[in-house]
Design an enzyme around this catalytic site. Structure first.
Site, PDB file in Angstrom:
ATOM      1  N   GLY A  74      87.251 -83.950 -40.919  1.00 31.29           N
ATOM      2  CA  GLY A  74      88.388 -83.274 -40.297  1.00 31.29           C
ATOM      3  C   GLY A  74      89.503 -83.098 -41.312  1.00 31.29           C
ATOM      4  N   SER A  75      90.730 -83.109 -40.810  1.00 34.13           N
ATOM      5  CA  SER A  75      91.866 -82.826 -41.689  1.00 34.13           C
ATOM      6  C   SER A  75      92.210 -84.046 -42.549  1.00 34.13           C
ATOM      7  CB  SER A  75      93.091 -82.445 -40.849  1.00 34.13           C
ATOM      8  OG  SER A  75      93.564 -83.589 -40.172  1.00 34.13           O
ATOM      9  N   CYS A 101      85.006 -76.038 -44.756  1.00 39.05           N
ATOM     10  CA  CYS A 101      85.746 -76.848 -45.736  1.00 39.05           C
ATOM     11  C   CYS A 101      85.506 -76.292 -47.126  1.00 39.05           C
ATOM     12  CB  CYS A 101      85.290 -78.297 -45.758  1.00 39.05           C
ATOM     13  SG  CYS A 101      84.950 -78.977 -44.182  1.00 39.05           S
ATOM     14  N   GLY A 123      92.429 -87.898 -41.510  1.00 34.14           N
ATOM     15  CA  GLY A 123      91.554 -88.731 -42.334  1.00 34.14           C
ATOM     16  C   GLY A 123      92.281 -89.923 -42.916  1.00 34.14           C
ATOM     17  N   GLU A 159      95.397 -75.806 -47.135  1.00 34.77           N
ATOM     18  CA  GLU A 159      94.189 -75.333 -46.463  1.00 34.77           C
ATOM     19  C   GLU A 159      94.578 -74.522 -45.224  1.00 34.77           C
ATOM     20  OE1 GLU A 159      91.457 -78.191 -44.522  1.00 34.77           O
ATOM     21  OE2 GLU A 159      89.873 -77.116 -45.586  1.00 34.77           O
ATOM     22  N   GLU A 175      85.381 -86.924 -44.907  1.00 38.86           N
ATOM     23  CA  GLU A 175      85.126 -85.595 -45.463  1.00 38.86           C
ATOM     24  C   GLU A 175      86.255 -84.700 -44.980  1.00 38.86           C
ATOM     25  OE1 GLU A 175      83.810 -83.649 -47.963  1.00 38.86           O
ATOM     26  OE2 GLU A 175      82.407 -85.263 -47.529  1.00 38.86           O
ATOM     27  N   LYS A 218      81.422 -88.976 -31.114  1.00 44.00           N
ATOM     28  CA  LYS A 218      82.411 -88.197 -30.372  1.00 44.00           C
ATOM     29  C   LYS A 218      82.465 -86.804 -30.992  1.00 44.00           C
ATOM     30  CE  LYS A 218      86.760 -87.055 -30.764  1.00 44.00           C
ATOM     31  NZ  LYS A 218      86.775 -85.741 -30.104  1.00 44.00           N
TER      32      LYS A 218
HETATM   33  C1  UN1 Z   1      81.768 -77.327 -44.310  1.00 37.55           C
HETATM   34  O1  UN1 Z   1      82.272 -76.487 -45.043  1.00 37.55           O
HETATM   35  O2  UN1 Z   1      82.454 -77.902 -43.473  1.00 37.55           O
HETATM   36  O3  UN1 Z   1      77.998 -75.650 -48.093  1.00 37.55           O
HETATM   37  C2  UN1 Z   1      80.323 -77.618 -44.381  1.00 37.55           C
HETATM   38  C3  UN1 Z   1      78.186 -75.063 -47.033  1.00 37.55           C
HETATM   39  C4  UN1 Z   1      77.462 -75.529 -45.797  1.00 37.55           C
HETATM   40  C5  UN1 Z   1      78.145 -76.716 -45.221  1.00 37.55           C
HETATM   41  C6  UN1 Z   1      79.621 -76.525 -45.121  1.00 37.55           C
HETATM   42  N1  UN1 Z   1      76.112 -75.856 -46.129  1.00 37.55           N
HETATM   43  O4  UN1 Z   1      78.956 -74.116 -46.970  1.00 37.55           O
END
Ligand code: UN1
Length: 497
Positions: free
Chosen positions: A230-231, A286, A235, A387, A252, A177
């Protein structure tokens, strides 16, 4: 409905409208008048059909030798190289990141194709001596079945590839999804796989909302693995659902990533790194650098230089290659950024650059915001703890190395961190003491490569890692096999003692 193309769910190798017949529009965040496509607004009925197709395909896919599965990934990787530019352009249109970064996102999926294809000829287990004579033993990986992949909009192709390709190489089947803001990139990724010969039903796509698609998908009893990015808030919900169903869950989640700059750092390098870490992808990684922890001796100079250079970044649509910072993904995300600017002011942080959304002239139909920097941020302000996922950098001044590490670790997340220093002892102490899943020395907090594990500590996840060989642990289970060729009953722990 505009005359933009219609994309249907992919279920069992054929294209299907949502059971409801409804669709939703995917719009360009740099220009909301630009409709990229109409996608199925699915619900539980579509999920049930997709999981059934994946379950059926699993019966044969699990028995395809892994090196043969790998050949499909290699071919798909080649196709993605050929389609890279077209995929990157579509990604910039649907996600907003500047074209150079969209190309990088596609490249990350290409890298993952070849890396996981290589794993198809490894997937090593152990052989080990038995306590008994005439007995052989080994461990082998086995797939689990249907995997539910729920993927975010910020890396519309790379993150789906991190999940899908290890799931496939280990012999699982998939229902994905994609985020509703960026489904097209997942279609492009899956199209490469099906064009490369992936059998019908091995990957299924169901588009729609988290509540109508994500929720029934992760609850479905035939789904054995849930991989979610996601958040932290969602999560932890996913983790609870997974616990109820005894599913494997890989999460993640958020980050509040610090870059430390010591008095002895190369300041030119630190300025360049901070700008890239904080404002690359409009701060929507992230791994984005959201806290700059600066030793007092260089704080004033670094702040002044950063403010000047951030103010000079060109903001605008990512398809125009002169632009360096694209839009936020949608109205809601832009409002979050604006809200945090207000929170920062109210908390007494000092705005040194930016601070406003851009709504006039060429920006009128997009979700643009100025690159924004706050100085005089203290470690417990919300600005320094939560965040934001936008172009906002907070500068925190500290006295020495110990305080820098202490502040760096003093957040609920632990994805990425970095330190700029010329002192090799300080660098090694930082590598040891920064409690994050990723640490950079003399580089910003973004830029992970796919053959090392990716993930974080504390609120960033639940202990699993994506990418690297470590991701195989999420998508396979160990089976220990004992073969007794003695011809007699040998009782472990008993007969030899
Ligand atoms: C993410 O931040 O959601 O290391 C992934 C990085 C990228 C992947 C980021 N290769 O910034």
């Amino acid at each position: 409905m505009s005359d933009a193309p219609v994309y249907r769910n992919l279920i069992g190798g054929t294209w299907h409208d949502a059971a409801s017949g409804a669709t939703f529009a995917n719009r360009n965040p740099a220009d909301t008048a630009d409709v990229i496509g109409h996608f199925a607004d699915s619900d539980e009925r579509d999920v049930v059909a997709a999981v059934a197709a994946a379950q059926q395909a699993y019966a044969s896919w699990r028995l395809v030798p892994a090196p043969k599965r790998a050949e499909i990934l290699y071919r798909a990787g080649q196709l993605l190289i050929e389609r890279k530019e077209a995929c990157a352009r579509d990604m910039t249109r649907e996600m907003g990141k500047v074209l150079k970064e969209a190309r990088g996102d596609v490249q990350e999926a290409i890298d993952m194709m070849f890396f996981m294809a290589g794993e198809g000829r490894r997937l090593h287990g152990q052989t080990t001596p038995s306590e008994m004579p005439n007995k052989f033993q080994m461990s082998v990986r086995q797939p689990l079945g249907v995997c539910a992949l729920i993927t975010p909009w910020n890396f519309p192709m790379a993150i789906p590839s991190w999940k899908m390709l290890p799931a496939l190489i280990t012999g699982n089947t998939v229902v994905i999804k994609p985020a509703s803001d960026t489904p097209l990139s997942v279609y492009h990724l899956v199209q490469c796989l099906t064009d490369a010969g992936l059998p019908p039903g091995v990957v299924n796509i169901v588009t729609g909302s988290g509540s109508k698609v994500g929720e029934p998908l992760m609850r479905h009893p035939d789904v054995k693995v849930i991989s979610f990015t996601g958040s932290t808030e969602i999560g932890s919900r996913v983790a609870r659902v997974g616990a109820e169903g005894m599913k494997h869950v890989s999460l993640e989640l958020g980050g509040k990533n610090p870059m430390i700059v010591m008095n002895d750092a190369d300041l030119d390098l630190a300025v360049e790194g901070a700008l890239w870490g904080a404002f690359g992808t409009t701060g929507q990684r992230c791994t984005a650098t959201s806290r700059l922890i600066v030793q007092r001796g260089v704080a004033a100079e670094l702040t002044a230089r950063l403010a000047a250079q951030a103010a000079a970044l060109t903001v605008g649509p990512g398809l125009d290659e002169r632009n360096q910072v694209g839009p936020s993904i949608n109205q809601g995300q832009l409002e979050i950024v604006e809200r945090y600017v207000q929170i920062g002011m109210a908390e007494g942080a000092r705005l040194v650059c930016g601070g406003a959304a851009l709504r006039d002239g060429p920006y009128a139909r997009g979700f643009f915001h100025q690159p924004t920097i706050f100085a005089d941020v203290t470690r417990h302000m919300r600005l320094a703890q939560e965040e934001i996922f936008g172009p906002v950098l907070s500068i925190i001044t500290v006295e020495d190395f110990d305080e820098a590490i202490d502040v760096a670790n003093d957040v609920p997340y632990g994805l990425s961190s970095s330190i700029y220093t010329r002192d090799v002892n300080a660098a090694f102490r930082a590598m040891r003491d920064l409690y994050t899943g990723i640490v950079y020395i003399n580089a910003p907090t973004i830029g992970a490569e796919i053959h090392l594990p990716f993930g974080g500590t504390k609120g960033t996840g639940n202990g699993h890692r994506e990418a690297g060989q470590q991701v195989l642990e999420v998508f396979s289970e160990w089976k220990s096999v004992y073969v007794d060729f003695s011809g007699s009953l040998q009782r472990a722990q008993i007969d030899n003692n």
